[in-house]
Motif scaffolding. Structure first.
Motif, PDB file in Angstrom:
ATOM      1  N   THR A 147       0.408  -1.057   0.372  1.00 43.24           N
ATOM      2  CA  THR A 147       0.714  -0.245   0.155  1.00 43.24           C
ATOM      3  C   THR A 147       0.866   1.204   0.278  1.00 43.24           C
ATOM      4  OG1 THR A 147      -0.354   0.307   2.211  1.00 43.24           O
ATOM      5  CG2 THR A 147      -1.545  -1.614   1.605  1.00 43.24           C
ATOM      6  N   ASN A 148       0.099   2.027  -0.644  1.00 42.72           N
ATOM      7  CA  ASN A 148       0.983   3.323  -0.386  1.00 42.72           C
ATOM      8  C   ASN A 148       1.041   4.268   1.169  1.00 42.72           C
ATOM      9  OD1 ASN A 148       0.800   3.755  -3.052  1.00 42.72           O
ATOM     10  ND2 ASN A 148      -0.512   4.957  -3.022  1.00 42.72           N
ATOM     11  N   CYS A 149       1.062   3.366   2.206  1.00 39.81           N
ATOM     12  CA  CYS A 149       0.600   3.767   3.596  1.00 39.81           C
ATOM     13  C   CYS A 149       2.050   3.591   4.108  1.00 39.81           C
ATOM     14  CB  CYS A 149      -0.399   3.186   4.477  1.00 39.81           C
ATOM     15  SG  CYS A 149      -2.600   4.081   3.555  1.00 39.81           S
ATOM     16  N   TYR A 150       2.155   1.928   3.462  1.00 41.55           N
ATOM     17  CA  TYR A 150       3.295   1.801   4.621  1.00 41.55           C
ATOM     18  C   TYR A 150       4.430   2.627   4.237  1.00 41.55           C
ATOM     19  CZ  TYR A 150       6.847  -1.339   4.325  1.00 41.55           C
ATOM     20  OH  TYR A 150       8.855  -2.090   4.677  1.00 41.55           O
ATOM     21  N   LEU A 151       5.111   2.671   5.238  1.00 41.86           N
ATOM     22  CA  LEU A 151       6.088   3.841   5.666  1.00 41.86           C
ATOM     23  C   LEU A 151       7.657   2.975   6.057  1.00 41.86           C
ATOM     24  CD1 LEU A 151       4.470   6.180   7.927  1.00 41.86           C
ATOM     25  CD2 LEU A 151       4.565   6.305   5.617  1.00 41.86           C
ATOM     26  N   GLY A 152       7.922   1.707   6.249  1.00 39.44           N
ATOM     27  CA  GLY A 152       9.023   1.017   6.581  1.00 39.44           C
ATOM     28  C   GLY A 152       8.739  -0.071   7.217  1.00 39.44           C
ATOM     29  N   LYS A 153      10.218  -1.068   7.965  1.00 36.39           N
ATOM     30  CA  LYS A 153      10.255  -1.878   9.227  1.00 36.39           C
ATOM     31  C   LYS A 153      11.015  -1.786  10.255  1.00 36.39           C
ATOM     32  CE  LYS A 153      13.349  -4.980   6.981  1.00 36.39           C
ATOM     33  NZ  LYS A 153      12.845  -6.633   6.388  1.00 36.39           N
ATOM     34  N   LEU A 154      10.871  -1.551  11.198  1.00 37.26           N
ATOM     35  CA  LEU A 154      11.822  -1.994  11.595  1.00 37.26           C
ATOM     36  C   LEU A 154      12.568  -3.414  12.773  1.00 37.26           C
ATOM     37  CD1 LEU A 154      13.186  -0.377  14.353  1.00 37.26           C
ATOM     38  CD2 LEU A 154      11.143  -1.160  15.825  1.00 37.26           C
ATOM     39  N   ARG A 155      14.013  -3.646  12.584  1.00 38.84           N
ATOM     40  CA  ARG A 155      13.883  -5.297  12.542  1.00 38.84           C
ATOM     41  C   ARG A 155      15.410  -5.508  13.905  1.00 38.84           C
ATOM     42  NH1 ARG A 155      16.610  -7.584   7.687  1.00 38.84           N
ATOM     43  NH2 ARG A 155      18.751  -6.269   8.185  1.00 38.84           N
ATOM     44  N   SER A 156      14.921  -6.511  14.611  1.00 42.03           N
ATOM     45  CA  SER A 156      15.959  -6.471  16.017  1.00 42.03           C
ATOM     46  C   SER A 156      17.180  -7.676  15.418  1.00 42.03           C
ATOM     47  CB  SER A 156      15.184  -6.335  16.732  1.00 42.03           C
ATOM     48  OG  SER A 156      14.538  -7.888  17.193  1.00 42.03           O
ATOM     49  N   ASN A 157      17.685  -7.348  16.379  1.00 41.03           N
ATOM     50  CA  ASN A 157      19.083  -9.102  15.837  1.00 41.03           C
ATOM     51  C   ASN A 157      17.679  -9.724  17.105  1.00 41.03           C
ATOM     52  OD1 ASN A 157      18.924  -7.550  18.384  1.00 41.03           O
ATOM     53  ND2 ASN A 157      21.654  -7.653  18.937  1.00 41.03           N
ATOM     54  N   VAL A 158      18.383 -10.724  17.650  1.00 38.69           N
ATOM     55  CA  VAL A 158      17.641 -11.569  17.844  1.00 38.69           C
ATOM     56  C   VAL A 158      17.542 -11.518  19.228  1.00 38.69           C
ATOM     57  CG1 VAL A 158      17.668 -14.460  18.296  1.00 38.69           C
ATOM     58  CG2 VAL A 158      18.669 -13.880  16.324  1.00 38.69           C
ATOM     59  N   VAL A 159      18.324 -11.547  19.808  1.00 38.55           N
ATOM     60  CA  VAL A 159      18.203 -11.150  21.428  1.00 38.55           C
ATOM     61  C   VAL A 159      17.311  -9.954  21.622  1.00 38.55           C
ATOM     62  CG1 VAL A 159      20.165 -11.834  21.968  1.00 38.55           C
ATOM     63  CG2 VAL A 159      20.185  -9.963  21.844  1.00 38.55           C
TER      64      VAL A 159
END
Length: 207
Positions: free
Chosen positions: A27-39
């Motif tokens: 969608t055009n509303c998607y801004l991005g993503k936040l990703r973490s390490n495993v811990v």
């Protein structure tokens, strides 16, 4: 803004959108993503661009940019003490254009290095003070945040503890307040606040 955690991922992966009813990439509303390490101690926020590893032949303008990295470390007191944070993000120009992007190979700088360079800004969380009478750590939120929580924090420039760029904390059991100012953008502040909710497997969880 709203966020949804993707399922069946080895590490936490949140999609961020301006539409709380349709949190998807398509969608055009998607801004991005936040990703973490495993811990759950280091987070990276990317904009809505394409992953260069999945689309190696895409042009540079369509490829994603790293807009923030958030690192959590234990206090010397372990899980009994407050968290320590370091946040790094690319600088913005006065016309709201991004000056640069953080590189995937870039390591987080020391908490006490210079807070502003030609291309990036580095912030740390303000250290709370210990109240021996109440036996709790305290930060002065000037009445905005009224409930204690390990998630409460204020981000400052290392050279100027009075310049609070962002503050976040609990107002009621399920309501939190976020405030931010220049040089941080709204979506960067939202991703930083979102990272504070994620489980930190490296030490015992607190609320």
């Amino acid at each position: 803004m709203a966020a949804r955690q993707k399922k069946m991922c080895a590490a936490s992966n949140y999609l961020i959108s301006t539409d709380p009813t349709n949190l998807s990439r398509d969608t055009n509303c998607y801004l991005g993503k936040l990703r973490s390490n495993v811990v759950g101690t280091k987070f990276t926020f990317y904009d809505a661009g394409e992953n260069p590893e999945k689309t190696p032949f895409s042009d540079c303008q369509s490829q994603r940019h790293k807009l923030a990295t958030i690192s959590y470390k234990q206090n010397v007191l372990g899980f009994k003490g407050p968290r320590k944070m370091t946040v790094v993000f690319p600088r913005m120009l006065d016309n709201d254009e991004r000056l640069s992007t953080l590189h995937d190979t870039e390591t987080l700088p020391s908490c006490r290095t210079s807070s502003i360079t030609d291309e990036q800004v580095t912030l740390i969380n303000k250290s709370p003070t210990w109240d021996a009478e109440k036996e709790i750590y305290l930060l002065n939120f000037h009445g905005c945040i009224i409930q204690p929580s390990v998630k409460n924090f204020q981000l400052i420039h290392p050279e100027d503890e009075d310049y609070i760029v962002m503050q976040f904390g609990r107002v009621t059991n399920d309501v939190f307040l976020m405030e931010y100012t220049n040089p941080m953008s709204a979506v960067q502040a939202f991703s930083i606040a979102l990272s504070s909710f994620d489980s930190k497997l490296a030490w015992a969880p607190h609320v």
